[in-house]
Scaffold this active site. Structure first.
Site, PDB file in Angstrom:
ATOM      1  N   ALA A  49       0.876  -1.149  -0.021  1.00 35.78           N
ATOM      2  CA  ALA A  49       0.092   0.052  -0.033  1.00 35.78           C
ATOM      3  C   ALA A  49       0.832   1.293   0.099  1.00 35.78           C
ATOM      4  O   ALA A  49       0.684   2.126  -0.626  1.00 35.78           O
ATOM      5  CB  ALA A  49      -0.915  -0.062   1.411  1.00 35.78           C
ATOM      6  N   SER A  97      24.721  -2.935 -34.478  1.00 35.83           N
ATOM      7  CA  SER A  97      24.263  -1.565 -34.540  1.00 35.83           C
ATOM      8  C   SER A  97      24.879  -0.908 -35.784  1.00 35.83           C
ATOM      9  O   SER A  97      25.413  -1.564 -36.525  1.00 35.83           O
ATOM     10  CB  SER A  97      24.630  -0.901 -33.280  1.00 35.83           C
ATOM     11  OG  SER A  97      26.048  -1.414 -33.029  1.00 35.83           O
ATOM     12  N   LEU A  98      24.666   0.460 -35.642  1.00 35.44           N
ATOM     13  CA  LEU A  98      25.120   1.311 -36.817  1.00 35.44           C
ATOM     14  C   LEU A  98      26.011   2.157 -36.422  1.00 35.44           C
ATOM     15  O   LEU A  98      25.840   2.985 -35.300  1.00 35.44           O
ATOM     16  CB  LEU A  98      23.759   1.932 -37.330  1.00 35.44           C
ATOM     17  CG  LEU A  98      22.953   1.205 -38.284  1.00 35.44           C
ATOM     18  CD1 LEU A  98      21.500   2.010 -38.768  1.00 35.44           C
ATOM     19  CD2 LEU A  98      23.643   0.429 -39.513  1.00 35.44           C
ATOM     20  N   LYS A 133      15.441   6.375 -40.495  1.00 41.45           N
ATOM     21  CA  LYS A 133      15.901   5.579 -39.430  1.00 41.45           C
ATOM     22  C   LYS A 133      14.764   5.828 -38.400  1.00 41.45           C
ATOM     23  O   LYS A 133      14.572   6.871 -37.891  1.00 41.45           O
ATOM     24  CB  LYS A 133      17.128   6.088 -38.911  1.00 41.45           C
ATOM     25  CG  LYS A 133      17.769   5.283 -37.484  1.00 41.45           C
ATOM     26  CD  LYS A 133      19.027   5.656 -37.088  1.00 41.45           C
ATOM     27  CE  LYS A 133      19.705   4.894 -36.214  1.00 41.45           C
ATOM     28  NZ  LYS A 133      19.017   4.857 -35.243  1.00 41.45           N
ATOM     29  N   ARG A 154      16.168  -6.929 -29.180  1.00 45.78           N
ATOM     30  CA  ARG A 154      17.466  -7.049 -29.459  1.00 45.78           C
ATOM     31  C   ARG A 154      18.466  -7.467 -28.519  1.00 45.78           C
ATOM     32  O   ARG A 154      19.428  -8.308 -28.743  1.00 45.78           O
ATOM     33  CB  ARG A 154      17.847  -5.764 -29.962  1.00 45.78           C
ATOM     34  CG  ARG A 154      19.434  -5.422 -30.505  1.00 45.78           C
ATOM     35  CD  ARG A 154      19.711  -3.940 -31.005  1.00 45.78           C
ATOM     36  NE  ARG A 154      21.128  -4.043 -31.444  1.00 45.78           N
ATOM     37  CZ  ARG A 154      22.024  -3.790 -30.834  1.00 45.78           C
ATOM     38  NH1 ARG A 154      22.016  -3.788 -29.326  1.00 45.78           N
ATOM     39  NH2 ARG A 154      23.485  -3.674 -31.181  1.00 45.78           N
ATOM     40  N   LYS A 312      22.670   1.912 -47.008  1.00 51.97           N
ATOM     41  CA  LYS A 312      23.125   0.631 -46.981  1.00 51.97           C
ATOM     42  C   LYS A 312      23.727   0.522 -48.476  1.00 51.97           C
ATOM     43  O   LYS A 312      22.896   0.604 -49.315  1.00 51.97           O
ATOM     44  CB  LYS A 312      21.900  -0.177 -46.572  1.00 51.97           C
ATOM     45  CG  LYS A 312      21.318  -0.103 -45.122  1.00 51.97           C
ATOM     46  CD  LYS A 312      20.108  -0.866 -44.795  1.00 51.97           C
ATOM     47  CE  LYS A 312      19.637  -0.562 -43.604  1.00 51.97           C
ATOM     48  NZ  LYS A 312      18.425  -1.215 -43.482  1.00 51.97           N
ATOM     49  N   LYS A 336      22.366  10.992 -38.887  1.00 49.58           N
ATOM     50  CA  LYS A 336      21.598  11.539 -38.070  1.00 49.58           C
ATOM     51  C   LYS A 336      21.068  12.926 -38.156  1.00 49.58           C
ATOM     52  O   LYS A 336      21.659  13.452 -38.933  1.00 49.58           O
ATOM     53  CB  LYS A 336      22.184  11.560 -36.464  1.00 49.58           C
ATOM     54  CG  LYS A 336      22.503  10.119 -35.890  1.00 49.58           C
ATOM     55  CD  LYS A 336      21.578   9.174 -36.060  1.00 49.58           C
ATOM     56  CE  LYS A 336      21.239   8.607 -34.602  1.00 49.58           C
ATOM     57  NZ  LYS A 336      21.770   8.665 -33.628  1.00 49.58           N
ATOM     58  N   CYS A 433      39.852  12.646  -0.941  1.00 49.06           N
ATOM     59  CA  CYS A 433      40.811  12.161  -0.136  1.00 49.06           C
ATOM     60  C   CYS A 433      41.766  13.262   0.432  1.00 49.06           C
ATOM     61  O   CYS A 433      42.290  13.110   1.153  1.00 49.06           O
ATOM     62  CB  CYS A 433      41.902  10.908  -0.565  1.00 49.06           C
ATOM     63  SG  CYS A 433      42.890  11.412  -1.991  1.00 49.06           S
ATOM     64  N   CYS A 454      43.537   6.917  -2.008  1.00 47.95           N
ATOM     65  CA  CYS A 454      42.215   7.595  -2.400  1.00 47.95           C
ATOM     66  C   CYS A 454      40.995   6.542  -2.295  1.00 47.95           C
ATOM     67  O   CYS A 454      41.087   5.666  -3.077  1.00 47.95           O
ATOM     68  CB  CYS A 454      42.394   8.213  -3.688  1.00 47.95           C
ATOM     69  SG  CYS A 454      40.994   9.215  -3.922  1.00 47.95           S
TER      70      CYS A 454
HETATM   71  S1  IVH Z   1      19.737  -1.225 -40.406  1.00 54.13           S
HETATM   72  C1  IVH Z   1      23.067  -4.182 -39.750  1.00 54.13           C
HETATM   73  N1  IVH Z   1      17.835   0.245 -40.994  1.00 54.13           N
HETATM   74  O1  IVH Z   1      18.782   1.805 -35.681  1.00 54.13           O
HETATM   75  C2  IVH Z   1      22.336  -2.809 -39.763  1.00 54.13           C
HETATM   76  N2  IVH Z   1      18.379   0.083 -38.576  1.00 54.13           N
HETATM   77  O2  IVH Z   1      21.243   2.795 -34.403  1.00 54.13           O
HETATM   78  C3  IVH Z   1      21.001  -3.120 -38.792  1.00 54.13           C
HETATM   79  N3  IVH Z   1      17.066   1.545 -36.918  1.00 54.13           N
HETATM   80  O3  IVH Z   1      19.767  -1.215 -34.131  1.00 54.13           O
HETATM   81  C4  IVH Z   1      20.402  -1.926 -38.672  1.00 54.13           C
HETATM   82  N4  IVH Z   1      15.557   2.222 -38.470  1.00 54.13           N
HETATM   83  O4  IVH Z   1      17.149  -0.723 -34.234  1.00 54.13           O
HETATM   84  C5  IVH Z   1      18.439  -0.221 -39.796  1.00 54.13           C
HETATM   85  N5  IVH Z   1      16.118   1.758 -41.421  1.00 54.13           N
HETATM   86  C6  IVH Z   1      16.638   1.010 -40.563  1.00 54.13           C
HETATM   87  C7  IVH Z   1      16.529   1.300 -39.128  1.00 54.13           C
HETATM   88  C8  IVH Z   1      17.504   0.870 -38.261  1.00 54.13           C
HETATM   89  C9  IVH Z   1      16.077   2.075 -37.279  1.00 54.13           C
HETATM   90  C10 IVH Z   1      17.600   0.988 -35.767  1.00 54.13           C
HETATM   91  C11 IVH Z   1      17.831  -0.481 -35.503  1.00 54.13           C
HETATM   92  C12 IVH Z   1      19.621  -0.524 -35.154  1.00 54.13           C
HETATM   93  C13 IVH Z   1      19.738   1.144 -34.741  1.00 54.13           C
HETATM   94  C14 IVH Z   1      21.036   1.432 -34.822  1.00 54.13           C
END
Ligand code: IVH
Length: 709
Positions: A49, A97-98, A133, A154, A312, A336, A433, A454
């Site tokens: 509570a 990741s990217l 993205k 992930r 890509k 970005k 310290c 320290c």
């Molecule tokens: S490709 C091998 N495409 O961004 C590459 N990722 O900062 C795998 N994300 O972990 C990612 N939109 O979760 C890809 N159009 C897109 C995306 C994308 C969002 C995310 C994804 C990745 C993260 C990396």
């Protein structure tokens, strides 16, 4: 817990913005404390509570001041189950990741890098897919014989959580695939919540909270809302939350499905997955940059949040050749959008002491929402940075946050500086310290010279030792380490491994101490026992030697193979800085004299050798085992490349050699196993002829024959 804000009895409607922010901060830490006791230690200190009333108070304040919702808000976490509630799923192929690009130059560098790696001409077109993205959560969906069988988060990229039931409720994820598909097909993409649905959902929750309903949450942004929804234990709740999916990649495939990324996007759509309609194929850096601008202009009008665009390489054969570097593909990059900014006030500047004695100034800020995230602290890096920006306590400053990057303070708003403000004086004594804090020549950082005496440094070293990438001992938070250190229970890493046996004889066993119980104590002992044996690379990293991060630790482990070989070599290198051992060390690719110096200095110190020795009495250090196929003909060999290669670039050759278990060195010595000589090779080729046997000297074709390519 004590109430530092003194506001808890003020009705929510009478709270000022400042009082509300302070109370939300207090509630976040208080509720987190009780969550840890309840979920991790199974030892709650307050009644359900009382817990509910804290939680409700937090919710009511958030409903009244949504702009103050914190990144660590309890309403974003509580109710979503502890992570152990979902089964773990090991990804058949890691989820990557990217790397990020922030401006045009970074994009041009990326395209240039791809061309150079592949040995293409500087103006050769390279087809790329560009797409938004999505700011959501990535998920991996496994289909077997056309049916959705498992879906996972992930996680850390290698292991995620099984959220299959919840993913079945997401639109854009077909239960059965339409048309032909490989027997095993893993599709990867982003789960997101639409902006309008997010706003409507919060609106409805707010109304229900006002009517006194319990268990309602307000989310700070669509991404958090999607995360909270996906991690529901009850998938009927997820179903009500209206989530969507855009596919963009793949994991395991039993058969290839396309030769290109663009072709794969078409296949995804054909099978019935949601795909983002804005993707395009483009073939120059200029076109990518124009695409970025085009999407940025559409950003605010899109129904979902995006935080940039992704490029890509279109050809999957080229993607395979490009491979990856440290968990991100070489063939893709995220471009970005510019960082989001906000203004807030500096409440005070605190000096933290790191494990190597570095003093880091951290600004405590009046909490502010920067692009959907509440920020209340930001690093000021070092004293020069404070002086250069002339940032003072009481200043209003401009804060900037780019994606997942830690927020930065750009500088003060001088018009708003209080009349009585004074420049910040950086201390020349360690706040922990009292020892002198000095700056080495040419160094930006001021360091506490207290070293072993320290307490702040010792505690930070212990924290590093147990951290996830080091010994990874769960159940030992900052506060416990601090307490253990202060009462003398754990002074150095080896003490952890005698904790349990000492505890048995102790008058105040751990289970009776504040914040602990039998269950949590037993869990900690078990976690420690599990680490009685560790891989060499983790051991090296865990020592917390200056400049030795995870990557360098791994290079050292790979090069020396065992802890004995490493310590012997460092002893020899210390004794003779001109000798073979030293040269061998600095000849490891990516290790230079500066790193060598810190490494040698660490092992030259008696105390550090004692620490390592004491640890070795407690834990077994596993020799380095390469995860590379052991039938590689160049496993463990040292290779030097020199001159211009024609069939692949130097980078590609090097990456390939390392993938096959070889070490790539920068110069030729007696320890070199192979020298690969390209066109126009100079002094290294000559040196190879002097030092090595003819069969160790290869031309490019000879090299490819050797590795069987
Ligand atoms: S490709 C091998 N495409 O961004 C590459 N990722 O900062 C795998 N994300 O972990 C990612 N939109 O979760 C890809 N159009 C897109 C995306 C994308 C969002 C995310 C994804 C990745 C993260 C990396």
């Amino acid at each position: 817990m004590t109430d530092k804000t003194g506001t808890e009895h003020i009705p929510v409607d009478s709270l000022t913005l400042e009082q509300a922010a302070l109370e939300l901060e207090r509630l976040a830490s208080e509720i987190a404390h009780h969550n840890a006791l309840y979920y991790q230690k199974d030892a709650p200190e307050i009644s359900d509570a009382t817990y509910d009333s804290l939680f409700r108070r937090n919710q009511q304040i958030e409903a009244k001041f949504p702009e103050l919702i914190r990144e660590d808000s309890p309403s974003l976490q509580v109710g979503s189950a502890p992570s152990s509630a979902f089964a773990k799923v090991t990804h058949a192929r890691p989820m990557l990741s990217l790397a990020n690009a922030f401006d045009e130059a970074d994009v041009r560098d990326f395209v240039g890098r791809v061309r150079r790696f592949l040995g293409l001409a500087a103006d050769a077109p390279v087809a790329m897919v560009a797409e938004p993205k999505i700011d959501g959560l990535s998920a991996s969906l496994r289909y077997e014989k056309g049916r959705f069988v498992q879906g996972a988060t992930r996680g850390d990229g290698a292991v995620g959580e099984d959220i299959t039931a919840n993913l079945r409720t997401v639109s854009g994820i077909p239960e059965r695939l339409t048309g032909d598909a490989p027997d095993v097909l893993e599709v990867r993409g982003e789960v997101y919540m639409r902006k309008d649905e997010f706003l409507a959902m919060n609106e409805a929750a707010r109304a229900r909270i006002e009517q006194g309903e319990k268990g309602e949450k307000i989310f700070a942004n669509p991404r958090n809302a999607a995360a909270g929804s996906l991690r529901q234990l009850d998938s009927t709740i997820t179903a009500k939350r209206k989530l969507h999916f855009f596919g963009y990649g793949w994991g395991e495939l039993s058969d290839p499905v396309s030769e290109t990324q663009s072709g794969f996007m078409e296949r995804l759509k054909g099978w019935g997955f949601g795909t983002n309609p804005l993707w395009k194929t483009l073939d120059s850096a200029d076109a990518l940059i124009a695409y970025h601008a085009e999407i940025a202009a559409q950003r605010s009008g899109l129904p979902y949040d995006i935080d940039g665009v992704v490029y890509k390489v279109d050809s999957i054969a080229l993607q395979q050749r490009l491979g990856m570097v440290s968990r991100a593909p070489r063939w893709a990059i995220a471009h970005k959008f510019p960082a989001e900014q906000a203004q807030t006030r500096i409440l005070d500047i605190e000096i933290q002491v790191g494990r190597t004695g570095a003093l880091t100034p951290v600004a405590n800020l009046e909490p502010v929402n920067v692009g959907g995230v509440m920020v209340s602290r930001a690093t000021l890096h070092n004293e020069d940075e404070i002086a250069r920006k002339d940032v003072r306590v009481g200043d209003t400053v401009i804060l900037q946050r780019a994606g997942d990057v830690i927020p930065q303070i750009l500088g003060p708003v001088l018009e708003q500086r209080p009349a009585d403000s004074a420049p910040f004086i950086f201390p020349d004594k360690c706040p922990a310290c009292g020892s002198d804090a000095v700056r080495g020549e040419g160094e930006a950082v001021r360091r506490c010279v207290g070293g072993l005496t320290c307490p702040a440094q010792a505690v930070e070293r212990l924290r590093h030792f147990v951290s996830r990438d080091a010994f990874d001992i769960e159940g030992l938070g900052e506060k416990s380490i601090q307490a253990f250190f202060e009462d003398g229970t754990v002074k150095s890493p080896a003490d952890l491994f005698t904790l349990q046996s000492r505890d048995g004889q102790s008058l105040t066993p751990l289970r009776n101490r504040e914040g602990w119980g039998k269950l949590s104590a037993d869990k900690l002992f078990a976690a420690i026992e599990q680490r009685r044996s560790v891989p060499l690379e983790r051991f090296i990293y865990a020592l917390g030697i200056r400049q030795i991060g995870q990557a360098t630790a791994k290079l050292l482990a790979r090069h020396y193979g065992s802890l004995d070989a490493l310590t012997d070599a460092l002893k020899d290198a210390a004794a003779n800085p001109e000798g073979d051992a030293y040269r061998d060390l600095v000849n490891i690719d990516q290790i230079g004299p500066a790193v060598a110096k810190d490494l040698i200095a660490f092992f030259a110190e008696d105390h550090n050798r004692e620490t390592v020795g004491a640890l070795r009495d407690q834990v077994a250090v596993e020799d380095y085992v390469s995860r590379v196929a052991t039938d590689s003909p160049i496993m463990g060999k040292t290779v030097v490349f020199t001159g211009t290669l024609t069939r692949v670039t130097r980078d590609e050759a090097k990456a390939r050699a390392e993938a096959l278990g070889a070490k790539v060195a920068g110069s030729v010595s007696k320890k070199t196993d192979y020298v690969v000589i390209g066109a126009d090779a100079g002094s290294k080729a000559k040196k190879a002829e002097e030092l090595l046997a003819p069969e160790q000297i290869l031309d490019e074709d000879g090299w490819f024959d050797l590795i069987g390519a």
